[in-house]
Enzyme design. Structure first.
Site, PDB file in Angstrom:
ATOM      1  N   SER A  30       0.827  -1.211   0.000  1.00  0.00           N
ATOM      2  CA  SER A  30       0.000   0.000   0.000  1.00  0.00           C
ATOM      3  C   SER A  30       0.857   1.254   0.000  1.00  0.00           C
ATOM      4  O   SER A  30       1.991   1.261   0.485  1.00  0.00           O
ATOM      5  CB  SER A  30      -0.901   0.035   1.230  1.00  0.00           C
ATOM      6  OG  SER A  30      -1.845  -0.999   1.180  1.00  0.00           O
TER       7      SER A  30
HETATM    8  N1  SAH Z   1      -1.631  -4.437   3.828  1.00  0.00           N
HETATM    9  C1  SAH Z   1      -0.774  -4.536   2.648  1.00  0.00           C
HETATM   10  C2  SAH Z   1      -1.572  -4.318   1.406  1.00  0.00           C
HETATM   11  C3  SAH Z   1      -1.700  -5.535   0.578  1.00  0.00           C
HETATM   12  S1  SAH Z   1      -2.762  -5.347  -0.830  1.00  0.00           S
HETATM   13  C4  SAH Z   1       0.358  -3.551   2.804  1.00  0.00           C
HETATM   14  O1  SAH Z   1       0.626  -3.117   3.895  1.00  0.00           O
HETATM   15  O2  SAH Z   1       1.013  -3.224   1.837  1.00  0.00           O
HETATM   16  C5  SAH Z   1      -4.223  -6.191  -0.281  1.00  0.00           C
HETATM   17  C6  SAH Z   1      -4.108  -7.657  -0.001  1.00  0.00           C
HETATM   18  O3  SAH Z   1      -5.428  -8.140   0.285  1.00  0.00           O
HETATM   19  C7  SAH Z   1      -3.582  -8.525  -1.151  1.00  0.00           C
HETATM   20  O4  SAH Z   1      -2.406  -9.146  -0.748  1.00  0.00           O
HETATM   21  C8  SAH Z   1      -4.724  -9.544  -1.379  1.00  0.00           C
HETATM   22  O5  SAH Z   1      -4.249 -10.840  -1.681  1.00  0.00           O
HETATM   23  C9  SAH Z   1      -5.449  -9.516  -0.059  1.00  0.00           C
HETATM   24  N2  SAH Z   1      -6.838  -9.997  -0.055  1.00  0.00           N
HETATM   25  C10 SAH Z   1      -7.818  -9.788  -0.981  1.00  0.00           C
HETATM   26  N3  SAH Z   1      -8.950 -10.409  -0.613  1.00  0.00           N
HETATM   27  C11 SAH Z   1      -8.700 -11.032   0.583  1.00  0.00           C
HETATM   28  C12 SAH Z   1      -9.467 -11.857   1.462  1.00  0.00           C
HETATM   29  N4  SAH Z   1     -10.742 -12.186   1.214  1.00  0.00           N
HETATM   30  N5  SAH Z   1      -8.871 -12.328   2.574  1.00  0.00           N
HETATM   31  C13 SAH Z   1      -7.574 -12.038   2.863  1.00  0.00           C
HETATM   32  N6  SAH Z   1      -6.796 -11.274   2.057  1.00  0.00           N
HETATM   33  C14 SAH Z   1      -7.348 -10.770   0.935  1.00  0.00           C
END
Ligand code: SAH
Length: 211
Positions: free
Chosen positions: A51
């Site tokens: 993010s």
């Molecule tokens: N928090 C991260 C952002 C990752 S992007 C950071 O600090 O950079 C969002 C993430 O949500 C992705 O890795 C994706 O695989 C995950 N995601 C999407 N749907 C999901 C679900 N139903 N359960 C768990 N993770 C999910």
């Protein structure tokens, strides 16, 4: 990076302090290290991104806005969509324990490695579907979600303590807004809709890494 966050109106010094303590390059491939402190989402593989620091800061600000105390002002926080673990590392400064769920298995492994490099030990990662919460009998005083469902799952509110908050992007791609829902009592929630945001969709089910 911190200067840019200040210019973008992140005011909570506790949040700025936490972001300044988490080295963001650790979460990225070496080829991206030179861009690690730009205010951008960057690829982490598996069609996912780390993010933008701004949104991590803004969501954390919302989560802790009920108090101006310092330190671990929350007990249990559930993080849905922990990706490479960057937001998890930031949350570790604010919660006694962070329970982080990610649906893509190799990212769970990556995030465990990343946090152990940083010697952060109060985050537990689980390979699971965040639509199911934590799947254990635990209550949270905050839930933060980094993937956008079309509407927020009402069941997540049942996992909150009274006074707890759900911070979640909601809507289809291109028209998402950041929601902050506070559980006021067992029958009453307060919903505040904030700025427009851009997150990956929240997908049901788990994956072993195939995209
Ligand atoms: N928090 C991260 C952002 C990752 S992007 C950071 O600090 O950079 C969002 C993430 O949500 C992705 O890795 C994706 O695989 C995950 N995601 C999407 N749907 C999901 C679900 N139903 N359960 C768990 N993770 C999910």
């Amino acid at each position: 990076m911190i200067q840019q966050l200040l210019e973008m109106d992140i005011k909570d010094f506790r949040v700025l302090d936490a972001l300044s303590q988490v080295p963001r390059h650790i979460f990225l491939d070496e080829a991206l290290w030179s861009r690690a402190y730009e205010n951008r989402a960057l690829t982490i593989g598996y069609k996912q991104t780390i993010s933008q620091p701004y949104i991590v800061a803004r969501m954390t600000e919302h989560l802790v806005s009920h108090t101006s105390k310092r330190g671990k002002v929350l007990k249990n926080v559930l993080e849905i969509g922990s990706g490479c673990g960057y937001q998890s590392a930031v949350l570790s400064y604010f919660a006694k324990d962070v329970f982080a769920v990610e649906r893509i298995k190799p990212l769970v492994t990556k995030s465990r490695e990343n946090l152990s490099k940083l010697k952060i030990r109060n985050v537990i990662f689980k390979h699971a579907d965040g639509f199911n919460g934590w799947e254990e009998d635990l209550k949270f005083d905050g839930i933060i979600c980094a993937a956008a469902p079309r509407a927020y799952p009402e069941e997540l509110l049942e996992l909150l303590e009274i006074g707890g908050k759900l911070v979640i992007p909601v809507g289809n791609e291109g028209q998402q807004k950041l929601f902050v829902v506070t559980k006021k009592s067992n029958t009453e929630n307060e919903e505040i809709i904030h700025e427009e945001v851009a997150f990956v969709p929240m997908l049901p089910g788990i994956s072993n890494g195939e995209v």
